[in-house]
Design a protein around this motif. Structure first.
Motif, PDB file in Angstrom:
ATOM      1  N   VAL A   4       0.795  -1.096   0.094  1.00  0.00           N
ATOM      2  CA  VAL A   4       0.085  -0.054   0.104  1.00  0.00           C
ATOM      3  C   VAL A   4       0.839   1.141   0.075  1.00  0.00           C
ATOM      4  O   VAL A   4       1.987   1.321   0.897  1.00  0.00           O
ATOM      5  CB  VAL A   4      -1.331   0.193   1.082  1.00  0.00           C
ATOM      6  N   ALA A   5       0.599   2.123  -0.735  1.00  0.00           N
ATOM      7  CA  ALA A   5       1.894   3.302  -1.254  1.00  0.00           C
ATOM      8  C   ALA A   5       0.798   4.569  -1.275  1.00  0.00           C
ATOM      9  O   ALA A   5      -0.149   4.785  -1.895  1.00  0.00           O
ATOM     10  CB  ALA A   5       2.519   3.034  -2.599  1.00  0.00           C
ATOM     11  N   PHE A   6       1.516   5.709  -0.690  1.00  0.00           N
ATOM     12  CA  PHE A   6       1.039   7.090  -0.513  1.00  0.00           C
ATOM     13  C   PHE A   6       1.884   8.048  -0.822  1.00  0.00           C
ATOM     14  O   PHE A   6       2.965   7.870  -0.550  1.00  0.00           O
ATOM     15  CB  PHE A   6       0.253   6.946   0.747  1.00  0.00           C
ATOM     16  N   VAL A   7       1.599   9.047  -1.458  1.00  0.00           N
ATOM     17  CA  VAL A   7       2.339  10.371  -1.543  1.00  0.00           C
ATOM     18  C   VAL A   7       1.859  11.540  -1.044  1.00  0.00           C
ATOM     19  O   VAL A   7       0.691  11.648  -1.361  1.00  0.00           O
ATOM     20  CB  VAL A   7       3.185  10.237  -2.851  1.00  0.00           C
ATOM     21  N   CYS A   8       2.718  12.477  -0.547  1.00  0.00           N
ATOM     22  CA  CYS A   8       2.380  13.998  -0.227  1.00  0.00           C
ATOM     23  C   CYS A   8       1.276  13.745   0.947  1.00  0.00           C
ATOM     24  O   CYS A   8       1.255  13.493   1.960  1.00  0.00           O
ATOM     25  CB  CYS A   8       2.068  14.534  -1.446  1.00  0.00           C
ATOM     26  N   HIS A   9       0.004  14.397   0.251  1.00  0.00           N
ATOM     27  CA  HIS A   9      -1.498  14.312   1.054  1.00  0.00           C
ATOM     28  C   HIS A   9      -2.108  12.977   1.207  1.00  0.00           C
ATOM     29  O   HIS A   9      -3.007  12.815   1.992  1.00  0.00           O
ATOM     30  CB  HIS A   9      -2.235  15.674   0.720  1.00  0.00           C
TER      31      HIS A   9
ATOM     32  N   ILE B 166       4.332   2.147   2.171  1.00  0.00           N
ATOM     33  CA  ILE B 166       5.359   3.103   1.524  1.00  0.00           C
ATOM     34  C   ILE B 166       4.475   4.306   1.388  1.00  0.00           C
ATOM     35  O   ILE B 166       3.618   4.503   1.256  1.00  0.00           O
ATOM     36  CB  ILE B 166       5.691   2.771   0.036  1.00  0.00           C
ATOM     37  N   THR B 167       5.467   5.453   1.868  1.00  0.00           N
ATOM     38  CA  THR B 167       5.049   6.804   2.066  1.00  0.00           C
ATOM     39  C   THR B 167       5.774   7.718   1.493  1.00  0.00           C
ATOM     40  O   THR B 167       7.148   7.411   1.891  1.00  0.00           O
ATOM     41  CB  THR B 167       4.576   7.353   3.449  1.00  0.00           C
ATOM     42  N   GLY B 168       5.519   8.713   0.663  1.00  0.00           N
ATOM     43  CA  GLY B 168       6.409   9.667   0.135  1.00  0.00           C
ATOM     44  C   GLY B 168       5.960  11.253   0.771  1.00  0.00           C
ATOM     45  O   GLY B 168       4.839  11.275   1.084  1.00  0.00           O
ATOM     46  N   GLN B 169       6.894  11.943   0.873  1.00  0.00           N
ATOM     47  CA  GLN B 169       6.755  13.291   1.653  1.00  0.00           C
ATOM     48  C   GLN B 169       5.832  14.451   0.887  1.00  0.00           C
ATOM     49  O   GLN B 169       5.163  15.044   1.416  1.00  0.00           O
ATOM     50  CB  GLN B 169       8.124  13.891   1.949  1.00  0.00           C
TER      51      GLN B 169
ATOM     52  N   GLU C  13      11.964  18.388  -1.178  1.00  0.00           N
ATOM     53  CA  GLU C  13      12.814  17.384  -1.822  1.00  0.00           C
ATOM     54  C   GLU C  13      12.513  15.898  -1.605  1.00  0.00           C
ATOM     55  O   GLU C  13      11.677  15.754  -0.778  1.00  0.00           O
ATOM     56  CB  GLU C  13      14.248  17.554  -1.553  1.00  0.00           C
ATOM     57  N   ALA C  14      12.815  15.172  -2.751  1.00  0.00           N
ATOM     58  CA  ALA C  14      12.138  13.857  -2.673  1.00  0.00           C
ATOM     59  C   ALA C  14      12.731  13.176  -1.362  1.00  0.00           C
ATOM     60  O   ALA C  14      13.885  12.933  -0.851  1.00  0.00           O
ATOM     61  CB  ALA C  14      12.748  13.105  -3.961  1.00  0.00           C
ATOM     62  N   TYR C  15      11.616  12.463  -0.653  1.00  0.00           N
ATOM     63  CA  TYR C  15      11.961  11.619   0.394  1.00  0.00           C
ATOM     64  C   TYR C  15      10.858  10.605   0.692  1.00  0.00           C
ATOM     65  O   TYR C  15       9.600  10.892   0.460  1.00  0.00           O
ATOM     66  CB  TYR C  15      12.128  12.535   1.649  1.00  0.00           C
ATOM     67  N   ALA C  16      11.148   9.163   0.883  1.00  0.00           N
ATOM     68  CA  ALA C  16      10.015   8.274   0.739  1.00  0.00           C
ATOM     69  C   ALA C  16      10.662   7.208   1.894  1.00  0.00           C
ATOM     70  O   ALA C  16      11.993   7.203   2.215  1.00  0.00           O
ATOM     71  CB  ALA C  16       9.789   7.706  -0.363  1.00  0.00           C
ATOM     72  N   VAL C  17       9.599   6.618   2.704  1.00  0.00           N
ATOM     73  CA  VAL C  17       9.973   5.639   3.660  1.00  0.00           C
ATOM     74  C   VAL C  17       9.261   4.300   3.209  1.00  0.00           C
ATOM     75  O   VAL C  17       8.193   4.624   2.913  1.00  0.00           O
ATOM     76  CB  VAL C  17       9.457   6.161   5.122  1.00  0.00           C
ATOM     77  N   GLN C  18       9.925   3.331   3.564  1.00  0.00           N
ATOM     78  CA  GLN C  18       9.309   2.064   3.449  1.00  0.00           C
ATOM     79  C   GLN C  18       9.307   1.258   4.655  1.00  0.00           C
ATOM     80  O   GLN C  18      10.333   1.237   5.272  1.00  0.00           O
ATOM     81  CB  GLN C  18       9.936   1.203   2.378  1.00  0.00           C
ATOM     82  N   ASP C  19       8.039   0.924   5.299  1.00  0.00           N
ATOM     83  CA  ASP C  19       8.063  -0.138   6.457  1.00  0.00           C
ATOM     84  C   ASP C  19       7.256  -1.223   6.082  1.00  0.00           C
ATOM     85  O   ASP C  19       6.107  -1.241   6.093  1.00  0.00           O
ATOM     86  CB  ASP C  19       7.491   0.508   7.465  1.00  0.00           C
ATOM     87  N   GLY C  20       7.715  -2.438   5.730  1.00  0.00           N
ATOM     88  CA  GLY C  20       7.104  -3.602   5.262  1.00  0.00           C
ATOM     89  C   GLY C  20       6.549  -3.229   3.925  1.00  0.00           C
ATOM     90  O   GLY C  20       6.937  -2.777   2.997  1.00  0.00           O
TER      91      GLY C  20
END
Length: 234
Positions: A136-141, A212-215, A202-209
């Motif tokens: 499950v992935a998400f970005v920004c808002h 996935i989320t992006g800033q 600036e580009a920044y993303a985090v994965q935990d299992g």
């Protein structure tokens, strides 16, 4: 980890909401956050389906179409009649079966703060994907859509997990802190997420299992890259 040997099917979920609070201004999804991941994934052979809470037209935030926000992929989108047709004829979330897809991706824009954050069908969909060990992935808002999502134990899905999302500082920079119904950074922290961030814009993303989320908008391609690598792993 999900193992894929055939065609990868990803569901994109966009907002149906087009009003920026009571300001009289329009909002919706942010083109860059849709177009950059869409083409990165589609060019890799991924099959993409687009859904919204209401179905039909997914509204575009007009600000995302201003010259300063144009990217190579947004220009490609502006000339791509086939994808524009998909945006205008999205499937209603209620008609989606998560079993038909290998992952779900939520582009941002301010719209999700009003509808996807409170949409029970969306929350259930995310829960189903996650419970089935699908990314499950998400970005920004778009992490706003995690607001009411719980795990199998009844805890907020983000609790104890590394996450990111549009920062309070970035919201203040676009002068919408007092317009939006809540701040993504604050919500993630309040729900127990282990929030981190990169530099502003600036580009920044985090994965935990499988989460996935992006800033921010600049993080869109990075989120798509992480997602694709997860789905192609064998």
């Amino acid at each position: 980890m999900l193992i894929k040997t055939g065609v990868i099917n990803i569901l994109f979920v966009l907002t149906s909401h087009s009003q920026m609070g009571d300001t009289g201004h329009k909002t919706g999804f942010w083109i860059e956050e849709f177009a950059n991941p869409y083409y990165a994934l589609a060019d890799a052979g991924v099959k993409i389906t687009i859904a919204t809470p209401k179905g039909g037209v997914a509204p575009i935030d007009p600000t995302s179409n201003l010259p300063q926000n144009v990217t190579e992929d947004t220009e490609r989108f502006s000339k791509d009649e086939a994808v524009q047709k998909m945006i205008n004829e999205t499937i209603a979330l209620a008609d989606i079966n998560f079993e038909d897809y290998d992952a779900v991706f939520y582009p941002g824009g301010h719209g999700p703060l009003w509808d996807l954050a409170e949409d029970k069908t969306s929350a259930k969909l995310i829960q189903d994907f996650y419970a089935a060990n699908k990314p499950v992935a998400f970005v920004c808002h778009a992490p706003a859509a995690l607001k009411h999502v719980k795990d199998a134990n009844g805890e907020f899905l983000v609790k104890g997990k590394k996450v990111t999302g549009f920062t309070n500082e970035e919201e203040e920079a676009v002068q919408l802190t007092n317009v939006v119904p809540f701040l993504v950074e604050d919500m993630l922290k309040e729900h127990g997420g282990i929030y981190s961030r990169g530099k502003t814009w600036e580009a920044y993303a985090v994965q935990d299992g499988n989460l996935i989320t992006g800033q921010n908008p600049a993080s869109s391609a990075l989120v798509a890259e992480i997602l694709l690598k997860m789905l192609q792993k064998d």
